[in-house]
Design a protein around this motif. Sequence first.
Motif, PDB file in Angstrom:
ATOM      1  N   ALA A  10       0.834  -1.196   0.000  1.00 12.72           N
ATOM      2  CA  ALA A  10       0.000   0.000   0.000  1.00 12.72           C
ATOM      3  C   ALA A  10       0.872   1.250   0.000  1.00 12.72           C
ATOM      4  O   ALA A  10       1.778   1.392   0.807  1.00 12.72           O
ATOM      5  N   ARG A  11       0.599   2.163  -0.910  1.00  9.83           N
ATOM      6  CA  ARG A  11       1.404   3.377  -1.043  1.00  9.83           C
ATOM      7  C   ARG A  11       1.060   4.333   0.092  1.00  9.83           C
ATOM      8  O   ARG A  11      -0.108   4.643   0.324  1.00  9.83           O
ATOM      9  N   ARG A  12       2.082   4.803   0.800  1.00 14.02           N
ATOM     10  CA  ARG A  12       1.878   5.668   1.953  1.00 14.02           C
ATOM     11  C   ARG A  12       2.534   7.019   1.678  1.00 14.02           C
ATOM     12  O   ARG A  12       3.715   7.215   1.909  1.00 14.02           O
ATOM     13  N   CYS A  17      11.270   6.803   4.246  1.00 14.90           N
ATOM     14  CA  CYS A  17      11.899   5.561   3.816  1.00 14.90           C
ATOM     15  C   CYS A  17      13.262   5.446   4.486  1.00 14.90           C
ATOM     16  O   CYS A  17      14.053   6.388   4.448  1.00 14.90           O
ATOM     17  N   VAL A  18      13.502   4.306   5.128  1.00 15.29           N
ATOM     18  CA  VAL A  18      14.808   4.025   5.728  1.00 15.29           C
ATOM     19  C   VAL A  18      15.496   2.991   4.855  1.00 15.29           C
ATOM     20  O   VAL A  18      14.928   1.939   4.564  1.00 15.29           O
ATOM     21  N   VAL A  19      16.711   3.318   4.420  1.00 14.32           N
ATOM     22  CA  VAL A  19      17.446   2.451   3.502  1.00 14.32           C
ATOM     23  C   VAL A  19      18.715   1.945   4.179  1.00 14.32           C
ATOM     24  O   VAL A  19      19.485   2.733   4.745  1.00 14.32           O
ATOM     25  N   PHE A  20      18.922   0.640   4.103  1.00 17.83           N
ATOM     26  CA  PHE A  20      20.153   0.027   4.589  1.00 17.83           C
ATOM     27  C   PHE A  20      21.008  -0.326   3.382  1.00 17.83           C
ATOM     28  O   PHE A  20      20.625  -1.158   2.559  1.00 17.83           O
ATOM     29  N   ALA A  21      22.168   0.328   3.266  1.00 21.90           N
ATOM     30  CA  ALA A  21      23.109   0.050   2.191  1.00 21.90           C
ATOM     31  C   ALA A  21      24.213  -0.870   2.716  1.00 21.90           C
ATOM     32  O   ALA A  21      24.230  -1.231   3.898  1.00 21.90           O
ATOM     33  N   GLN A  97       6.584   4.193  -3.073  1.00 19.19           N
ATOM     34  CA  GLN A  97       5.701   3.964  -1.934  1.00 19.19           C
ATOM     35  C   GLN A  97       5.249   5.270  -1.286  1.00 19.19           C
ATOM     36  O   GLN A  97       4.601   5.258  -0.236  1.00 19.19           O
ATOM     37  N   GLY A  98       5.595   6.396  -1.895  1.00 15.87           N
ATOM     38  CA  GLY A  98       5.157   7.694  -1.403  1.00 15.87           C
ATOM     39  C   GLY A  98       6.166   8.426  -0.563  1.00 15.87           C
ATOM     40  O   GLY A  98       5.904   9.548  -0.104  1.00 15.87           O
ATOM     41  N   ALA A  99       7.322   7.837  -0.306  1.00 13.48           N
ATOM     42  CA  ALA A  99       8.329   8.488   0.541  1.00 13.48           C
ATOM     43  C   ALA A  99       8.995   9.646  -0.195  1.00 13.48           C
ATOM     44  O   ALA A  99       9.302   9.547  -1.388  1.00 13.48           O
ATOM     45  N   ARG A 100       9.227  10.727   0.533  1.00  9.38           N
ATOM     46  CA  ARG A 100       9.986  11.863   0.005  1.00  9.38           C
ATOM     47  C   ARG A 100      11.134  12.231   0.946  1.00  9.38           C
ATOM     48  O   ARG A 100      11.947  13.096   0.625  1.00  9.38           O
ATOM     49  N   THR A 101      11.175  11.593   2.105  1.00 10.48           N
ATOM     50  CA  THR A 101      12.279  11.758   3.056  1.00 10.48           C
ATOM     51  C   THR A 101      12.937  10.407   3.238  1.00 10.48           C
ATOM     52  O   THR A 101      12.257   9.401   3.463  1.00 10.48           O
ATOM     53  N   GLY A 129      12.352  17.535  -5.194  1.00  5.44           N
ATOM     54  CA  GLY A 129      11.606  17.900  -3.998  1.00  5.44           C
ATOM     55  C   GLY A 129      11.705  16.916  -2.856  1.00  5.44           C
ATOM     56  O   GLY A 129      11.013  17.061  -1.846  1.00  5.44           O
ATOM     57  N   GLY A 130      12.562  15.911  -2.983  1.00  6.97           N
ATOM     58  CA  GLY A 130      12.799  14.988  -1.881  1.00  6.97           C
ATOM     59  C   GLY A 130      14.025  15.401  -1.084  1.00  6.97           C
ATOM     60  O   GLY A 130      14.727  16.354  -1.445  1.00  6.97           O
ATOM     61  N   ILE A 131      14.268  14.708   0.002  1.00  4.64           N
ATOM     62  CA  ILE A 131      15.494  14.969   0.761  1.00  4.64           C
ATOM     63  C   ILE A 131      15.992  13.662   1.358  1.00  4.64           C
ATOM     64  O   ILE A 131      15.205  12.823   1.817  1.00  4.64           O
TER      65      ILE A 131
END
Length: 257
Positions: A10-12, A17-21, A97-101, A129-131
């Motif tokens: 479901a798109r929020r 968004c937390v990313v593990f690299a 998924q709708g994340a912009r941060t 427009g994201g960060i």
Amino acid sequence: MESKQQPDTARRVGTTCVVFAAGTYFDTPLSIPGDAFVVAADGGLDHARELGIHADAVIGDFDSIAGPIPEQSGTIRLPEEKDDPDLLSALKVGWSQGARTFYIYGALGGRVDHSIANIQILARLAAHGGIGYLFGDGTVVTAIADGSLSFPADAATRGAGRMVSVFSHSDRSTNVTEQGLKYQLDHATMLNTTIQGVSNEFLTATPAFISVGSGTLVVTFPIEAGLPRVERHHAFTGDLGTLSTAVSAALATPRQH
């Protein structure tokens, strides 16, 4: 299970968004909002597993993963030869998924070429427009386009005496203002070939403000200061693009038979 599609989740809109690299983690304290969409990029899944964190999506060519590749609907396997690095692909999944941060761990340290590429990815986020925030060894790196970053007085106090640096990622960034720092700028122009903003400092009990009227700035600041309030001067359009598994013709090389 392998999938070339983005996860059917479901798109929020507005979620983080937390990313593990797969890079170095420096024992950095993790900040994971309760509603965060978590993506593991290739070997970043090993780190998420060690921390006991479930990844909503896993993506990569899996050339750096030590543990097993999960068989789940959110697993996206990419070819080894492609234009987009795994981290950019992970951000595209989060954006869908709708994340912009984006909070990004394991994207600094290790190979310097990867660190440079990841900072460029921050600028791409900012252009739409994201960060994004790259968490390193006591330092956070971010990028802002046509907007501002504000640190309250108590945040600046926590980071007092620690370095704050500002660089123009754009060829030319105009109307750059830095307030509440030891060295201040007022509606200045910065170039990406001129170093004007390195090794500045927060002042004790003083709000700090960094703004750019037109252009993209890369900003580094101490992790103790916390994340700033972000404001943008106008609406942004476009997105990060769809997942790409192609190699552009300019980069293609003849295969040996």
